[in-house]
Structures are given as C-alpha cells and as structure tokens.
Scaffold this motif. Structure first.
Motif, PDB file in Angstrom:
ATOM      1  N   HIS A 165       2.815  -3.074   7.045  1.00 16.81           N
ATOM      2  CA  HIS A 165       1.658  -2.205   6.776  1.00 16.81           C
ATOM      3  C   HIS A 165       1.446  -1.227   7.925  1.00 16.81           C
ATOM      4  CE1 HIS A 165      -0.302  -4.321   3.327  1.00 16.81           C
ATOM      5  NE2 HIS A 165       0.535  -5.263   3.729  1.00 16.81           N
ATOM      6  N   THR A 166       0.552  -0.251   7.669  1.00 15.81           N
ATOM      7  CA  THR A 166       0.057   0.632   8.735  1.00 15.81           C
ATOM      8  C   THR A 166      -1.460   0.671   8.593  1.00 15.81           C
ATOM      9  OG1 THR A 166      -0.074   2.681   7.478  1.00 15.81           O
ATOM     10  CG2 THR A 166       2.084   2.110   8.317  1.00 15.81           C
ATOM     11  N   GLU A 189       1.605   3.727   2.957  1.00 16.22           N
ATOM     12  CA  GLU A 189       1.916   3.216   4.303  1.00 16.22           C
ATOM     13  C   GLU A 189       3.427   3.314   4.529  1.00 16.22           C
ATOM     14  OE1 GLU A 189      -0.205  -0.494   4.768  1.00 16.22           O
ATOM     15  OE2 GLU A 189      -2.113   0.498   4.363  1.00 16.22           O
ATOM     16  N   ARG A 219      -2.905   4.515  -1.439  1.00 17.88           N
ATOM     17  CA  ARG A 219      -2.906   3.089  -1.102  1.00 17.88           C
ATOM     18  C   ARG A 219      -2.827   2.247  -2.385  1.00 17.88           C
ATOM     19  NH1 ARG A 219      -5.241   0.038   3.153  1.00 17.88           N
ATOM     20  NH2 ARG A 219      -6.240  -1.865   2.496  1.00 17.88           N
ATOM     21  N   HIS A 229       0.881  -1.171   0.000  1.00 21.50           N
ATOM     22  CA  HIS A 229       0.000   0.000   0.000  1.00 21.50           C
ATOM     23  C   HIS A 229       0.922   1.225   0.000  1.00 21.50           C
ATOM     24  CE1 HIS A 229      -3.181  -2.784   1.861  1.00 21.50           C
ATOM     25  NE2 HIS A 229      -3.440  -2.607   0.581  1.00 21.50           N
TER      26      HIS A 229
HETATM   27 ZN   LIG Z   1      -1.715  -1.875   4.182  1.00 17.21          ZN
END
Ligand SMILES: [Zn+2]
Length: 316
Positions: free
Chosen positions: A143-144, A60, A100, A57
């Motif tokens: 990820h975040t 992130e 994203r 993404h």
């Molecule tokens: Zn993500």
C-alpha cells in the motif's frame, strides 16, 4: 511424495512451473470481462508460499510497480524452495480509474472475506480469499498513503504477533508499526485463515516513490532469503525501529498547509512540524509535535480542512 499442483481457476501449476493465471471477477457495464492476473512461480523443492499482492487500492501505484519490477527482474524465478504468487493489481477497476475504490464506491480492503453474490468489491475480495489465499503461507500486501499522505517505508503487523514481527524484521523496512486488525481488511481475513499478512506502506497514491520501491524490493529479497527461498544474499537492512504506538496530529484550523518536518524524521515534544496559513495573509498557526516521536507519514495537501490528518506519529 511429490508436491501437488496448485489448481487456480482453470490452471494447474505443477512444481517447477511458472504460469500466468487470469481469474475473471466480473463484467463491466460495457460487457467487457475484468480479470485478476496472477503470476504463479513454483520451485521443484517443497517450501513456504508467499503471496505478494498490490493494488487492492487501485490508486496506490507504488505497490504495482514493486511487484512489476520484481517480476521483470526475475526475483521469483529460480526459487530455492517453495512458491510465490504475485498479483500486481488486485483492484483493476480502481487502477484504470485512478481510484482507491471500485466504481460502486466500495473499498476492496473493507470487503473481505467477500461474497460472489455481492458488489464488485466483495467479488474481488472473495476471489482472493477463496482462490489464492488457501495456497499461501504468508503474504505481503503493498500500500501507499491515500489522498496525498506520504508514508515513510514501513511494515505493519499486529502488536504481540511474534511470528509476524519476526517476518517484519526479516523484511527490514525502516519502521515496523504495530496496528490492530481492521475489520473486513485483507490482513484480518488472512489472520482468520491462520496466515500472516504483512502490510507494506510506502509513498503516496498516484505518485512513484523511489525510496519506497527500492526499500520494498530489498525487503522482499530479505524476506525470501530468511525463508531459504532465495540463495543469493540480499543487501543488509538499515536500522529498523519497532513503533508500538501511533496517533495522528490533525489540522487545528482550515487553511493552506506547509510542512517543515516530513516523514522519516524524529521530532521532540513541542517542535514545530509545519504551519497553517489563511489564504489572505492575515494569520498563521504553527502545528506542534504533542510528544517525542518518529514521523511515519505527512500530508502533502496544500489546502486542508479543520481536523484533516497532517502527521502520523509513531513511538515505542
Ligand atoms: Zn491502501
């Protein structure tokens, strides 16, 4: 019998070498070619291969920073055994657009295993599945939270997948959250190839978070140490809670949202987690915890719509 070289795109990486490989994935409407850049570190000793990937993404950025820092700090140089493939930005298109997705609106992490005749997202996914994943024994995908959701540092893996839980424990993030495999995600594609992919979640999109970055770097050290890939003993992990169940608390009304409890805290059933106000000062609606739980995420958005996810709760 000496270890074979890795053949990635047009590069041949023998044991003992560190190479940067650029793999073209497609061209922009301007004609510029975009490529995925992978650092490949190989020790002389045979051993497991870790794939560390971030920026699936593109917005992130904590994951990008985690791998960037691991590279600049030399974490993957002088491995005691095995190899590491580190990709700080998989979705280059999303990264430069603070997005994203890729520009066609598709989510790379819903496009696995991918297809080279498909859209950009599908091509990016296919490149990872076909050219990199076969070399990896296990992976960490960084990820975040998305859309202003702050995730407390956590590792996600499948419930009942004991080898994955063992790796997650070695990583030693504050929470291990078990989640089913999401269709067309990288974690599912890895599982279909018989590989364990842990998902690290920490912080929110487009914002650095020191706790998430530091936790992940120490986690990587502990993970490599547990595989005898690093000689230097890493800092010990703090308490690590296994949360097998999770659910979201959603906004009962639209309005201005202010949290009073945040990710990382433990809450009791009925406790006030935050409040939704109307912008004209005419009403306010408290948001209560439906059960005793750990808050694994909270939403930092000041304006919310009815049904928006506000708090992610995890419990045994
Ligand atoms: Zn993500």
């Amino acid at each position: 019998m000496p270890e074979k070289p890795f053949l990635i795109h047009n590069a041949e990486i023998a044991p003992g070498q560190h190479e940067i490989v650029r793999i073209p994935v497609g061209s922009l409407p301007s004609g510029n070619v975009m490529s995925i850049r992978a650092h490949v570190y190989r020790s002389m000793e045979p051993g497991p291969v870790l794939l560390a990937v971030a920026g699936i993404h593109g917005d992130e950025v904590n994951g990008v920073e985690i791998i960037r820092r691991a590279i600049t700090e030399g974490l993957f140089e002088n491995l005691a055994r095995g190899s590491v493939i580190a990709i700080p930005i998989l979705n280059v298109y999303g990264f430069i657009n603070f997005s994203r997705e890729v520009p066609d609106g598709k989510d790379v992490n819903r496009s696995f295993p991918g297809n080279m005749q498909g859209s950009l997202a599908s091509r990016v996914a296919r490149t990872l599945t076909k050219k990199i994943l076969p070399y990896a024994d296990f992976a960490v995908d960084f990820h975040t939270g998305g859309n202003g959701t702050y995730n407390f540092p956590q590792i996600r893996c499948s419930r009942g997948d004991l080898p994955a839980e063992k790796l997650a424990l070695a990583f030693g993030a504050p929470f291990i959250v078990t989640k089913p495999l999401i269709p067309k995600s990288f974690r599912k594609a890895a599982a279909e190839h018989g590989k364990i992919a842990l998902v690290f979640e920490g912080g929110e999109n487009l914002r650095y978070d020191k706790l998430a970055i530091d936790t992940a770097l120490d986690g990587l050290r502990r993970l490599l140490y547990a595989q005898d890939m690093l000689k230097e003993e890493p800092p010990p992990a703090g308490p690590c809670l296994l949360l097998r169940k999770s659910s979201w608390v959603r906004a009962p009304r639209a309005g201005m949202f202010l949290w009073s409890k945040c990710a990382g805290e433990k809450v009791e059933k009925g406790e006030v987690l935050g409040v939704i106000n109307d912008p004209y000062g005419e009403w306010e609606k408290p948001v209560h915890a439906p059960r005793e739980a750990c808050l694994i995420a909270h939403n930092n958005a000041p304006v919310v719509s009815q049904g928006d996810a506000l708090f992610h709760l995890g419990w045994e």
